[in-house]
Design a protein around this motif. Sequence first.
Motif, PDB file in Angstrom:
ATOM      1  N   TYR A 190     -11.364  -5.478  -1.672  1.00 44.11           N
ATOM      2  CA  TYR A 190     -11.178  -4.434  -2.682  1.00 44.11           C
ATOM      3  C   TYR A 190     -10.014  -4.743  -3.629  1.00 44.11           C
ATOM      4  O   TYR A 190     -10.139  -4.607  -4.838  1.00 44.11           O
ATOM      5  CB  TYR A 190     -10.945  -3.074  -2.013  1.00 44.11           C
ATOM      6  N   GLY A 238      -8.458   7.194  -4.259  1.00 42.26           N
ATOM      7  CA  GLY A 238      -8.471   7.744  -2.911  1.00 42.26           C
ATOM      8  C   GLY A 238      -9.806   8.290  -2.457  1.00 42.26           C
ATOM      9  O   GLY A 238     -10.190   8.120  -1.308  1.00 42.26           O
ATOM     10  N   TYR A 296     -12.905   4.847  -4.002  1.00 44.71           N
ATOM     11  CA  TYR A 296     -12.734   3.470  -3.505  1.00 44.71           C
ATOM     12  C   TYR A 296     -12.275   3.417  -2.049  1.00 44.71           C
ATOM     13  O   TYR A 296     -12.882   2.706  -1.227  1.00 44.71           O
ATOM     14  CB  TYR A 296     -11.753   2.705  -4.405  1.00 44.71           C
ATOM     15  N   ILE A 297     -11.209   4.131  -1.708  1.00 47.54           N
ATOM     16  CA  ILE A 297     -10.689   4.045  -0.336  1.00 47.54           C
ATOM     17  C   ILE A 297     -11.680   4.621   0.668  1.00 47.54           C
ATOM     18  O   ILE A 297     -11.876   4.068   1.758  1.00 47.54           O
ATOM     19  CB  ILE A 297      -9.317   4.744  -0.221  1.00 47.54           C
ATOM     20  N   PHE A 353      -9.568  -4.703   2.769  1.00 44.50           N
ATOM     21  CA  PHE A 353      -8.500  -4.517   1.781  1.00 44.50           C
ATOM     22  C   PHE A 353      -8.433  -5.705   0.824  1.00 44.50           C
ATOM     23  O   PHE A 353      -8.199  -5.532  -0.375  1.00 44.50           O
ATOM     24  CB  PHE A 353      -7.154  -4.277   2.472  1.00 44.50           C
ATOM     25  N   TYR A 394       0.833  -1.208   0.000  1.00 45.63           N
ATOM     26  CA  TYR A 394       0.000   0.000   0.000  1.00 45.63           C
ATOM     27  C   TYR A 394       0.867   1.258   0.000  1.00 45.63           C
ATOM     28  O   TYR A 394       0.475   2.287  -0.539  1.00 45.63           O
ATOM     29  CB  TYR A 394      -0.940  -0.014   1.208  1.00 45.63           C
TER      30      TYR A 394
END
Length: 610
Positions: free
Chosen positions: A496, A455, A458-459, A493, A303
């Motif tokens: 995704y 960012g 999705y995040i 995580f 990441y």
Amino acid sequence: MAQKVLKRDEIAEKYKWNMKDFYNNWDEWDADVKELKSLMKEMPEFKGKIKNDSKTFIKMTECQEKINRLADKTYVYVYMLKDIDSKNETVSIKLQEIESAFTEYAVSTAWVGPEMLEIPKETMKKWIDENPELENHRFSLMEMYRMQKHILDEPKEKLLSYYGQYMGSPSDIYAELSISDVKWNDVKLSNGYEGPVTNGVYSKVLSTNRNQEDRKKAFEALYKVYEDNKNTYGAIYRALLQRDVASANGRNFKSTLSKALEGKNVPENVFKTLLKSAKDNNAPLQRYVELRKKALGLKDYHYYDNSINIVDYNRTFEYEDAKKMVLESVSPLGEDYSCKMNRALSEGWIDVFETENKRSGAYSIGIYDVHPYMLLNYQGTMDSVFTLAHELGHTLHTMLSDENQPYAIHDYTIFVAEVASTFNERLLLDYMIKNTQDPKEKVALIEQAIGNIVGTFYIQSLFADYEYQAHRLVEEGKAVTPDVLSGIMDKLFKEYFGDTLTMDELQKVIWARIPHFFNSPYYVYQYATSFASSANLYDRITNKKYSEKERENAKESYLSLLKSGGNDYPMNQLKKAGVDLEKEESFTAVAVEFNRLLDLLEKELEKLEK
């Protein structure tokens, strides 16, 4: 090379907040606090007198507004001073003083909501129709009746009010632990940097240092701070979750999610559709990671590899240049918008650089009787330039709302707040792509656009899912420990990113370093909904497939949204501007755009290889 954090007296005045727009000295602040406390003592005198007399009700409403406006000004002043120096003892004392006054006021006015609801809705409508002084309050007063079942009787409201100051304790403790008392770990990097890894240093290393081992060192140094204190962070977050559940139950909401959404009249299916859509459309996300892994020549992709540009592009943007670019980029929104932005950039409204004991991150905060202010931790990276554009989007939204709406309905909801900020990022991206002659910079800009999708959509959807699951733990009577919280993150995580990402053990504790989780629960999903909304609006304003008249109409509708403050429900405001978030295609369109940008990125990379 990352630079060491400066002291405030090492920064030029023009790059710091001009707090004299609030007060010239503490004596002026003390005088306003004295007046505020005096007005607060007047409110109980209206008790038992507002039900049968519209004129008395109007006087109470006017008194309330005076109190609220003074409260905004006095509180935000010390809040901002605390953010630029968390160890300032005088500020800490003043902040506690004003918070204590708020708690006493909440106790003494616990009767207001219940007594107002004794006024029949039809009577209230009649009073508003007959008294122009109440027209500005129509929306909020009618909203009170919609939320009636969540307003308790006077004894219960009074009981809850005693806990007002205490309810903010988890975020206060988090701030002390993560800012005031934090001990950053030192590293020695191959580029010569030797010193502490603060949040700002970490951000710069990840976005500019092409040595994966250096990025790993910075990652481990920063995350070890949170790992070493994970039990304390876990206890703080558990207390916050318990607080949220107790608050929701105490006010007759069926869940914490319901409490977070119902106040804005946002359907729960919008939130749940967002989470489902983000997971269902994870293919372009995984495609992007694989593309980056190959282009960067990495055996394993972590990441902390997510921020470095594929191409060797480390352009440093001086702050003055960044200001110019952002200002020029907003010209499509018209001369008035540009003039307002120029004012925001040039009058001491922005605290620019990272300094000791300063809060991390960035924000824009509005004060109706002063003007908006922005906090940055500018690092000279491309990301810093886009952060400037982002926060200025908020600031212009606030300026336009404040100029066009009365105080009672000037404050726009968080649900629409991130539309203006992400819209401005899109303007800057287009501007920079059109003006660059550097093929590497073009690739970096396409990556910036993709990074915004990753960012912001999705995040933030992943983080929203985490918050939802964490709150459900307490709602279902399950244990909340640091390992349980890290387990939720680990699972998300994987859902995704699949197996494209090597999940470091330290990465799982990311929940401890996200301030929004501790300061503003259920905030982050709105980054994703706003991102989807601004994508739709931007397309309608800039895409040449629409006629010039259609694009102009779309622009005016967008500016009307920015001027509308809180005069309607956010879903209605967005629909008036042309966006319907109840339709799933509003979210799936983001994945379509993601794939389009990936195709473009692959083509540009092929050109560089030739």
